[in-house]
Design an enzyme around this catalytic site. Sequence first.
Site, PDB file in Angstrom:
ATOM      1  N   LYS A 166       0.816  -1.215   0.000  1.00  0.00           N
ATOM      2  CA  LYS A 166       0.000   0.000   0.000  1.00  0.00           C
ATOM      3  C   LYS A 166       0.849   1.263   0.000  1.00  0.00           C
ATOM      4  O   LYS A 166       0.385   2.325  -0.422  1.00  0.00           O
ATOM      5  CB  LYS A 166      -0.967   0.007   1.190  1.00  0.00           C
ATOM      6  CG  LYS A 166      -1.871  -1.226   1.280  1.00  0.00           C
ATOM      7  CD  LYS A 166      -2.539  -1.547  -0.027  1.00  0.00           C
ATOM      8  CE  LYS A 166      -3.485  -2.737   0.001  1.00  0.00           C
ATOM      9  NZ  LYS A 166      -2.918  -4.015   0.493  1.00  0.00           N
ATOM     10  N   TYR A 215     -11.441 -15.354   3.678  1.00  0.00           N
ATOM     11  CA  TYR A 215     -10.531 -14.267   4.032  1.00  0.00           C
ATOM     12  C   TYR A 215     -10.049 -14.370   5.487  1.00  0.00           C
ATOM     13  O   TYR A 215     -10.862 -14.475   6.415  1.00  0.00           O
ATOM     14  CB  TYR A 215     -11.233 -12.919   3.842  1.00  0.00           C
ATOM     15  CG  TYR A 215     -10.347 -11.727   4.162  1.00  0.00           C
ATOM     16  CD1 TYR A 215      -9.432 -11.244   3.231  1.00  0.00           C
ATOM     17  CD2 TYR A 215     -10.418 -11.093   5.397  1.00  0.00           C
ATOM     18  CE1 TYR A 215      -8.613 -10.174   3.521  1.00  0.00           C
ATOM     19  CE2 TYR A 215      -9.607 -10.017   5.701  1.00  0.00           C
ATOM     20  CZ  TYR A 215      -8.701  -9.564   4.754  1.00  0.00           C
ATOM     21  OH  TYR A 215      -7.892  -8.501   5.047  1.00  0.00           O
ATOM     22  N   TYR A 221      -2.346 -12.645   3.420  1.00  0.00           N
ATOM     23  CA  TYR A 221      -2.110 -12.391   1.993  1.00  0.00           C
ATOM     24  C   TYR A 221      -0.914 -13.177   1.432  1.00  0.00           C
ATOM     25  O   TYR A 221      -1.088 -14.095   0.624  1.00  0.00           O
ATOM     26  CB  TYR A 221      -1.885 -10.889   1.756  1.00  0.00           C
ATOM     27  CG  TYR A 221      -3.062 -10.028   2.114  1.00  0.00           C
ATOM     28  CD1 TYR A 221      -4.084  -9.804   1.194  1.00  0.00           C
ATOM     29  CD2 TYR A 221      -3.167  -9.443   3.373  1.00  0.00           C
ATOM     30  CE1 TYR A 221      -5.171  -9.009   1.515  1.00  0.00           C
ATOM     31  CE2 TYR A 221      -4.251  -8.642   3.706  1.00  0.00           C
ATOM     32  CZ  TYR A 221      -5.256  -8.428   2.779  1.00  0.00           C
ATOM     33  OH  TYR A 221      -6.330  -7.650   3.100  1.00  0.00           O
TER      34      TYR A 221
HETATM   35  C1  LIG Z   1      -3.634  -5.245   0.455  1.00  0.00           C
HETATM   36  C2  LIG Z   1      -2.682  -6.359   0.411  1.00  0.00           C
HETATM   37  C3  LIG Z   1      -2.588  -7.184  -0.728  1.00  0.00           C
HETATM   38  C4  LIG Z   1      -3.519  -7.073  -1.913  1.00  0.00           C
HETATM   39  O1  LIG Z   1      -3.273  -5.955  -2.714  1.00  0.00           O
HETATM   40  P1  LIG Z   1      -4.486  -5.334  -3.555  1.00  0.00           P
HETATM   41  O2  LIG Z   1      -3.896  -4.212  -4.283  1.00  0.00           O
HETATM   42  O3  LIG Z   1      -5.501  -4.926  -2.526  1.00  0.00           O
HETATM   43  O4  LIG Z   1      -5.032  -6.401  -4.421  1.00  0.00           O
HETATM   44  C5  LIG Z   1      -1.633  -8.170  -0.752  1.00  0.00           C
HETATM   45  N1  LIG Z   1      -0.812  -8.359   0.294  1.00  0.00           N
HETATM   46  C6  LIG Z   1      -0.872  -7.605   1.411  1.00  0.00           C
HETATM   47  C7  LIG Z   1       0.063  -7.899   2.521  1.00  0.00           C
HETATM   48  C8  LIG Z   1      -1.810  -6.576   1.506  1.00  0.00           C
HETATM   49  O5  LIG Z   1      -1.854  -5.834   2.619  1.00  0.00           O
END
Ligand SMILES: *Cc1c(COP(=O)(O)O)cnc(C)c1O
Length: 342
Positions: free
Chosen positions: A53, A266, A292
Amino acid sequence: MTSPERLASFPRKHFAFLPTPIVEMPRLSKLLGGPRLFVKRDDQTGLAFGGNKTRKLEFLVGEAISQGCDCLITGGAAQSNHCRQTAAAAAASGLACHLALGGTAPEIPGGNLLLDGLLGATIHWGGPKRKGEDIPLIAEELRKAGKHPYIIPYGGSNPVGALGYVEAAREAASQFDELGLEPAALVFASSSGGTHAGLEVGARLFGLESRLVGVAIDKFEGEGPSLSERIKDIIERTWALLTPDPSSPPPNFAPILREDFLGKGYGVVGEAEREAIGLAAKTEGLLLDPVYSGRAFAGLLAMIRGGEFAAGDSVLFWHTGGSPALFPYAADLVSIPATGPH
Ligand SMILES: *Cc1c(COP(=O)(O)O)cnc(C)c1O
């Protein structure tokens, strides 16, 4: 103006430590019997424990400042990495930060939530709403109070946020040139779509020929557009921001989204994520996260074991961050065996 010139002309606040390194994972490649494996360390973008991000926020906060806004609003799950990086970006820019988070206030916050507080964000608890549903409401209240809020959507995934990953594709293409690398595929976690969309657009603009493989993290629950529809929508709008000739049709994008590694949904850590997290940690000293990158890496392991790559291929795992969430997920992770793969 050419597309790269347009990209460079967007307001941008520099928070990230760039370029992030590309590191080879020779022990893991050997253990799996090939392909050659690499990791792009976007978990090390530098802003308050980093993550993907941060790249989006460079452009989003750039726009907020250029519009004279005085506070940022965004939202997500209680352990949102996006919200934590937004809180840090706000602090580093002298802006207030409001976060719409799912759940209820715990007695003692941990992980990302602890950091949100340390970074000075105001938290608005939303119960079952974990995708920033209350953002418009909070914005309205702030406007009534005379503030100038800048709204950052769930995950920072809109065309302006995606510019961070258009730029990241440029960065990776130039690193691959320097290293003499031609990865067959780049594999990464995909959840709100901005990372995936930005990489797709950037790959076209900067001649990155690797297959881009997004691993879906969040089960599509049937309301609103699916993740792959959202990715396509962000691609089209990001492309429109950058193409010099708006009358020329965009190229045909066909993003690859793997939805076969969703497990129990999720944030639910299963055996596949536990194995992936343990293997990366013990083989390469690499920390993934439970929500993630652990799931995306589990997907990569399954693709390798399923014979989707040739032994001579190079494959790059694009690490998107998230390690602060390891701590609040401790109860799900302690069952990972203590001995390594030796
Ligand atoms: C937000 C996030 C993602 C996914 O990215 P997007 O752009 O929302 O698809 C992947 N890995 C981590 C650790 C994240 O925080």
